[in-house]
Design an enzyme around this catalytic site. Structure first.
Site, mmCIF file in Angstrom:
data_model
loop_
_atom_site.group_PDB
_atom_site.id
_atom_site.type_symbol
_atom_site.label_atom_id
_atom_site.label_comp_id
_atom_site.label_asym_id
_atom_site.label_seq_id
_atom_site.Cartn_x
_atom_site.Cartn_y
_atom_site.Cartn_z
ATOM 1 N N GLU A 182 -17.514 -34.238 69.326
ATOM 2 C CA GLU A 182 -16.874 -35.104 70.330
ATOM 3 C C GLU A 182 -15.531 -34.549 70.783
ATOM 4 O OE1 GLU A 182 -17.281 -39.249 70.649
ATOM 5 O OE2 GLU A 182 -18.576 -39.396 68.904
ATOM 6 N N CYS A 202 -27.458 -37.637 74.060
ATOM 7 C CA CYS A 202 -27.715 -36.209 74.233
ATOM 8 C C CYS A 202 -26.815 -35.659 75.333
ATOM 9 C CB CYS A 202 -29.186 -35.979 74.576
ATOM 10 S SG CYS A 202 -30.351 -36.703 73.402
ATOM 11 N N THR A 227 -27.265 -36.310 67.532
ATOM 12 C CA THR A 227 -27.471 -37.191 66.388
ATOM 13 C C THR A 227 -28.666 -38.093 66.670
ATOM 14 O OG1 THR A 227 -25.105 -37.180 65.849
ATOM 15 C CG2 THR A 227 -26.420 -38.979 64.949
ATOM 16 N N GLY A 254 -9.057 -29.633 40.596
ATOM 17 C CA GLY A 254 -9.229 -28.288 40.051
ATOM 18 C C GLY A 254 -10.684 -27.855 40.092
#
Length: 404
Positions: free
Chosen positions: A384, A128, A164, A360
């Protein structure tokens, strides 16, 4: 110092083939389902843990490679399988890297196994760092950590963003400001043990890509952790802060120390996604017919594929160089770690876009995986450290000037 060679040794080849097999047989068949569900793929994590692919032993073995290539080799294969599921597997590694970057040996021994759990009961960990008002601006972090001598505890308050595994992790590694007057030099990293009161999360953020990976905000409301949860210990912190107050280089700070060690790994992630898109587009172009011939016979498409292969190989070489340098303590005097992440991230976005173009209209549908790969790739130019931040790091390194 280990001699660098472009020829992989037997252990590295075995690792590549083993991880590739797992990516092909387990990750790829599940990729579309978990992307649509936007949930953490626990069955895949459990399968990886059972075979030893997810766990601190595997990460330690990859880190121990004296050449430094085992980790990027394994990561590339996982992300070749699917980026969202692979990040669900590798996100814990960022928290582990944070502990490696700042922790003492006894802290590594205690907390890294806690990040991964056991093969029978795997766990996750979260690093964190970013905050709502400060992502790339590391000096702008506001989360505070205040030491209580009476109880030998650190009290953490603040909000973290884009974490995360945030909120669902067993262990959270949190960067916080201990001396606001020192800016980025006045920060430290802390381990928040499992079940610590005061840490909460509102739930998973809905994202453009990497949907199988859990991303969330994390709130810290009077989170109290024992003094031993300060990574590196208080004596080392006090010495570093004293040097910073005297204007002496303090040897970096917690968040950037972690990012410096992980940028080549993030580059390897991006290479894996780019390679997956290139291989799919190549196979499609060799099979698809238009105007009476295979579309790869059209020079424009053949040249696109040639350029994709060239750019992917170039990005991989930058990743491998940075990984070797990092493992052998060769200084990044020209921002080589940032170069590798920058090049690989931008190649991944470009290559996945070209893959869609080669397919495509079919490439724009969810019937083919390249649209998912394109969604997944975009984050590599953002997290990051954005591409702009990587260029700033390189520019400062090559000029010797504090360019803003």
């Amino acid at each position: 110092m280990s001699v660098f060679s472009l020829e992989l040794n037997e252990d590295q080849r075995d690792l590549r083939d083993w991880v590739h097999g797992f990516a092909a047989d387990v990750i790829r068949p599940a990729a579309s389902e978990w992307d649509e569900r936007e949930e953490t793929p626990w069955p895949v994590i459990q399968e990886a843990a059972k075979i030893g692919l997810y766990g601190f032993e595997a990460l330690a073995t990859w880190f121990a490679d004296p050449v430094g290539l085992s980790l990027p080799i394994a990561v590339e294969e996982l992300f070749w399988g699917d980026a969202g599921i692979a990040l669900a597997l590798m996100g814990t590694g960022l928290a582990a890297a944070g502990i490696f970057a700042s922790g003492e040996p006894e802290q590594l021994a205690e907390w890294v196994p806690e990040c991964f759990g056991t093969p029978d009961e795997p766990k996750l960990a979260a690093f964190c760092a970013s905050e709502p008002q400060a992502g790339s601006d590391v000096a702008g972090y506001r989360t505070r950590a205040v030491y209580s001598r009476a109880t030998d505890e650190w009290v953490l308050n603040g909000q973290k963003a884009w974490a995360t595994n945030g909120g669902i992790a067993n262990v959270h590694v949190v960067t916080a400001v201990v001396d606001p007057a020192l800016g980025a030099r006045g920060q430290a990293a802390f381990v928040v043990p499992p079940g610590t009161p005061g840490l909460s999360s509102p739930g998973k953020i809905k994202k453009h890509g990497m949907r199988a990976s859990h991303t969330a905000d994390v709130f810290l409301d009077d989170v109290r952790v024992p003094g031993r949860c300060l990574l590196g210990g208080r004596e080392r912190l006090e010495k570093r802060l004293a040097r910073a107050r005297e204007g002496v280089s303090a040897g970096g700070q917690a968040a950037m120390a972690t990012f410096e060690t992980t940028r080549p790994t993030v580059g390897a992630m991006a290479v894996g996604v780019a390679r997956a898109a290139y291989e799919y587009a190549l196979a499609y172009a060799k099979d698809r017919e238009a105007f009476g011939r295979k579309i790869i016979e059209n020079q424009s498409i053949a040249f696109d594929l040639a350029n994709m292969r060239m750019e992917i190989d170039a990005a991989r070489l930058l990743v491998w160089r940075a990984a070797w340098m990092g493992r052998n303590n060769v200084p990044f005097t020209a921002g080589e770690g940032s170069m590798s992440k920058l090049k690989a991230g931008e190649v991944s976005v470009w290559a996945t876009e070209r893959a869609i173009h080669i397919l495509g209209g079919a490439g724009y549908t969810r019937e083919h995986p390249v649209e998912r790969m394109h969604r997944d790739a975009k984050i590599f130019t953002i997290f990051e450290g954005t591409s702009e931040i990587q260029r700033l790091v390189v520019a400062r390194a090559i000029s010797g000037m504090h360019i803003k």
